[in-house]
Enzyme design. Structure first.
Site, PDB file in Angstrom:
ATOM      1  N   TYR A 199       0.851  -1.202   0.000  1.00 58.62           N
ATOM      2  CA  TYR A 199       0.000   0.000   0.000  1.00 58.62           C
ATOM      3  C   TYR A 199       0.880   1.243   0.000  1.00 58.62           C
ATOM      4  O   TYR A 199       1.821   1.327   0.789  1.00 58.62           O
ATOM      5  CB  TYR A 199      -0.890   0.024   1.261  1.00 58.62           C
ATOM      6  CG  TYR A 199      -2.350  -0.177   0.923  1.00 58.62           C
ATOM      7  CD1 TYR A 199      -2.972   0.626  -0.017  1.00 58.62           C
ATOM      8  CD2 TYR A 199      -3.109  -1.163   1.558  1.00 58.62           C
ATOM      9  CE1 TYR A 199      -4.305   0.433  -0.339  1.00 58.62           C
ATOM     10  CE2 TYR A 199      -4.441  -1.350   1.241  1.00 58.62           C
ATOM     11  CZ  TYR A 199      -5.030  -0.542   0.287  1.00 58.62           C
ATOM     12  OH  TYR A 199      -6.349  -0.724  -0.042  1.00 58.62           O
ATOM     13  N   GLU A 253      -0.421   4.882  -0.400  1.00 59.66           N
ATOM     14  CA  GLU A 253      -1.165   6.138  -0.550  1.00 59.66           C
ATOM     15  C   GLU A 253      -0.235   7.338  -0.495  1.00 59.66           C
ATOM     16  O   GLU A 253       0.660   7.398   0.358  1.00 59.66           O
ATOM     17  CB  GLU A 253      -2.199   6.301   0.574  1.00 59.66           C
ATOM     18  CG  GLU A 253      -3.573   5.824   0.184  1.00 59.66           C
ATOM     19  CD  GLU A 253      -3.908   4.505   0.822  1.00 59.66           C
ATOM     20  OE1 GLU A 253      -2.962   3.739   1.067  1.00 59.66           O
ATOM     21  OE2 GLU A 253      -5.104   4.266   1.072  1.00 59.66           O
ATOM     22  N   ASP A 282      -6.932  13.210 -25.192  1.00 62.24           N
ATOM     23  CA  ASP A 282      -6.993  11.817 -24.745  1.00 62.24           C
ATOM     24  C   ASP A 282      -6.389  10.985 -25.873  1.00 62.24           C
ATOM     25  O   ASP A 282      -7.021  10.753 -26.904  1.00 62.24           O
ATOM     26  CB  ASP A 282      -8.459  11.436 -24.498  1.00 62.24           C
ATOM     27  CG  ASP A 282      -8.616   9.991 -24.053  1.00 62.24           C
ATOM     28  OD1 ASP A 282      -7.667   9.201 -24.240  1.00 62.24           O
ATOM     29  OD2 ASP A 282      -9.698   9.644 -23.541  1.00 62.24           O
ATOM     30  N   THR A 333      -4.318   5.741 -21.747  1.00 60.94           N
ATOM     31  CA  THR A 333      -4.200   4.437 -21.107  1.00 60.94           C
ATOM     32  C   THR A 333      -2.837   3.886 -21.510  1.00 60.94           C
ATOM     33  O   THR A 333      -2.175   4.432 -22.397  1.00 60.94           O
ATOM     34  CB  THR A 333      -5.302   3.466 -21.589  1.00 60.94           C
ATOM     35  OG1 THR A 333      -5.336   3.485 -23.014  1.00 60.94           O
ATOM     36  CG2 THR A 333      -6.657   3.839 -21.037  1.00 60.94           C
ATOM     37  N   LYS A 349      -2.985   0.035 -24.772  1.00 61.29           N
ATOM     38  CA  LYS A 349      -3.448  -0.087 -26.158  1.00 61.29           C
ATOM     39  C   LYS A 349      -2.213  -0.119 -27.066  1.00 61.29           C
ATOM     40  O   LYS A 349      -1.428  -1.053 -26.955  1.00 61.29           O
ATOM     41  CB  LYS A 349      -4.433   1.045 -26.471  1.00 61.29           C
ATOM     42  CG  LYS A 349      -5.699   0.983 -25.585  1.00 61.29           C
ATOM     43  CD  LYS A 349      -6.738   1.976 -26.016  1.00 61.29           C
ATOM     44  CE  LYS A 349      -8.033   1.839 -25.237  1.00 61.29           C
ATOM     45  NZ  LYS A 349      -8.082   2.666 -24.026  1.00 61.29           N
ATOM     46  N   ARG A 378      -2.670  -2.850 -18.128  1.00 60.88           N
ATOM     47  CA  ARG A 378      -3.851  -2.011 -17.926  1.00 60.88           C
ATOM     48  C   ARG A 378      -3.438  -0.874 -17.005  1.00 60.88           C
ATOM     49  O   ARG A 378      -2.785  -1.110 -15.974  1.00 60.88           O
ATOM     50  CB  ARG A 378      -4.952  -2.807 -17.222  1.00 60.88           C
ATOM     51  CG  ARG A 378      -5.452  -3.959 -18.021  1.00 60.88           C
ATOM     52  CD  ARG A 378      -6.741  -3.614 -18.675  1.00 60.88           C
ATOM     53  NE  ARG A 378      -6.843  -4.383 -19.893  1.00 60.88           N
ATOM     54  CZ  ARG A 378      -7.828  -4.265 -20.762  1.00 60.88           C
ATOM     55  NH1 ARG A 378      -8.785  -3.393 -20.529  1.00 60.88           N
ATOM     56  NH2 ARG A 378      -7.862  -4.989 -21.836  1.00 60.88           N
TER      57      ARG A 378
HETATM   58  N1  DSN Z   1     -12.849   0.381 -24.314  1.00 59.08           N
HETATM   59  C1  DSN Z   1     -11.907   1.263 -24.959  1.00 59.08           C
HETATM   60  C2  DSN Z   1     -11.886   1.069 -26.433  1.00 59.08           C
HETATM   61  O1  DSN Z   1     -12.114  -0.043 -26.852  1.00 59.08           O
HETATM   62  O2  DSN Z   1     -11.618   1.995 -27.179  1.00 59.08           O
HETATM   63  C3  DSN Z   1     -12.115   2.670 -24.605  1.00 59.08           C
HETATM   64  O3  DSN Z   1     -12.311   2.800 -23.241  1.00 59.08           O
END
Ligand code: DSN
Length: 442
Positions: A46, A48, A197, A223, A226, A232
């Site tokens: 942990y 924080e 984004d 994120t 991707k 993640r």
């Molecule tokens: N679920 C993601 C996507 O597939 O683009 C976006 O949050």
């Protein structure tokens, strides 16, 4: 593993991933190292707070891990500040609202139905519940060629009218490049924060295959799983332009994440992000990013030649959005997604600009090349995949989604039964499997 139920399901998922071809543009295969760091002993801690300012003891190693991740992010994206604690993209985006707006303030973002994200102000998202949101759409592409689909005149008009505190640029289903400078002109004119984004294209940006928003925007969220090919997770970055607009912006972002929105960061995830950022800084990643785009364009050519309509007239990034309306009428995404599932090609049904159906029964499918490119597939394999998609579409092109709401479910149920009996699809399934297993997943 003692838990037989979970172990069996994981084995089945490994088989699915190996024997099929992943075309969902937001998915990828993290490296073995990223996966192993995720299950390291860091999972037990942990932490924080932020490095050197924690609320718990024993954080000397977690501090170094987080500092490394921050420094790598700053260097790779060329920004002065990075917060690497967001659990995933949606909380990262919500933290941007917390940092820049008061509840009830007006914000602007690209509509979900036009390829934007839920967190850019959709009414069912907390962002649309706690903030007053104005959504912009896309222009109709009349030329059939790749052309910028944003109507800057209309976006400017909306911004001048509603005076947003925050404007989002970025999408989950947009196949072309973003011209961040055009959005910056509008945001600067109305004095709004501009947040990019880049969740979908982060890997393309750091790999040099796409323009970076950093010189033009105040805040960048992404994120990490991707095109960036990490675990993640997510990050929020503040640019020099952002700090110039608001000297406290970085500390407002930190406070919005913790204690504003989250508790303890996931240190195992932070370490895996640091590993992914190191991987993305290598020259091999540049090659990877460029190959993603080449593959996407090769796939687009096959689909266009086969008679399908692509939103934006093609692809300039990692994804393609097929508008099935001209081929199969409104709401056909479900048929193509399910039929491709049967043959081992995974993609997702998706709304298209000027959607005539609904988000649950949308008229398009979204697909992309980040995961298949990680497996080493190139233009030749894209031609194979494209031809397989065309054959599958041909098998199901006679189906039409009923207009009556109550008839839709039963019609799709019967369609699924028909799919199971379709021998041609079984043959295609075997061909795809034979090809897929030649390309290893990490
Ligand atoms: N679920 C993601 C996507 O597939 O683009 C976006 O949050």
């Amino acid at each position: 593993m003692k838990d037989k139920l979970i172990s069996t399901l994981i084995k089945k998922e490994i088989k699915r991933q190996k024997e099929g071809i992943e075309l969902i543009p937001s998915e990828n295969y993290a490296s073995t190292e990223v996966r192993s760091v995720l299950s390291s002993y860091l999972v037990n801690k942990y932490s924080e707070g932020y490095p050197k300012k924690r609320y718990y003891g024993g954080n000397e190693n977690a501090d170094e891990v987080e500092i490394l991740a921050q420094e790598r992010a700053k260097k790779l994206f060329k920004v002065p500040f990075a917060n690497v604690q967001p659990y995933s993209g949606s909380p990262a985006n919500f933290a941007v609202y917390l940092a820049t707006c008061k509840p009830g303030d007006t914000v602007m973002g690209q509509a979900l139905i036009a390829g934007g994200h839920l967190t850019h102000g959709h009414t069912v998202s907390a962002t649309g519940i706690f903030y007053k949101t104005v959504q912009y759409g896309l222009k109709k592409n009349s030329s059939g060629k790749s052309e910028d689909l944003f109507d800057y005149k209309e976006i400017r008009r909306l911004a001048l009218e509603c005076k947003p505190k925050l404007i989002w640029v970025g999408a989950t289903a947009y196949p072309l490049k973003f011209h961040y400078d055009r959005f910056a002109e509008i945001a600067d004119e109305v004095g709004a924060y501009l947040a990019a984004d880049i969740a979908h294209v982060a890997g393309l940006i750091v790999g040099g295959a796409h323009p970076s928003p950093v010189p033009h925007v105040h805040i960048v969220t992404t994120t990490t799983h991707k095109t960036l090919r990490g675990p993640r997770g997510a990050m929020i970055m503040v640019t020099d332009k952002g700090i110039k607009k608001d000297a406290d912006l970085a500390s407002k972002i930190d406070k919005a994440i913790f204690p504003g929105l989250q508790g303890g960061p996931h240190d195992n995830q932070t370490a895996a992000i640091a590993v992914a950022l190191h991987e993305a800084a290598q020259s091999s990643f540049k090659k990877y990013a460029h190959q993603i785009v080449k593959n996407s364009q090769a796939l687009a050519q096959v689909l266009i030649k086969g008679g399908l309509t692509l939103v934006g007239g093609g692809s300039e990034n990692h994804l393609l959005l097929v508008d099935l309306t001209p081929t199969m009428g409104p709401g056909a995404g479900v048929f193509v997604q399910k039929a491709l599932d049967v043959v081992g090609l995974t993609l997702n049904k998706n709304t298209v600009p000027e959607e005539l159906s609904s988000p649950y029964y949308p008229s398009g499918v979204r697909l992309g090349t980040p995961a298949s490119t990680t497996r080493g597939m190139k233009e030749k394999e894209m031609k194979f995949i494209g031809e397989m998609i065309l054959k599958v579409v041909d098998e199901v092109k006679a189906y039409r989604l009923p207009k009556e709401k109550l008839e839709k479910g039963a019609y799709v149920k019967q369609f699924l039964v028909d799919l199971q009996k379709n021998k041609k699809l079984t043959l295609l399934r075997n061909q795809i499997k034979r090809m897929a297993v030649k390309y290893k997943i990490p």
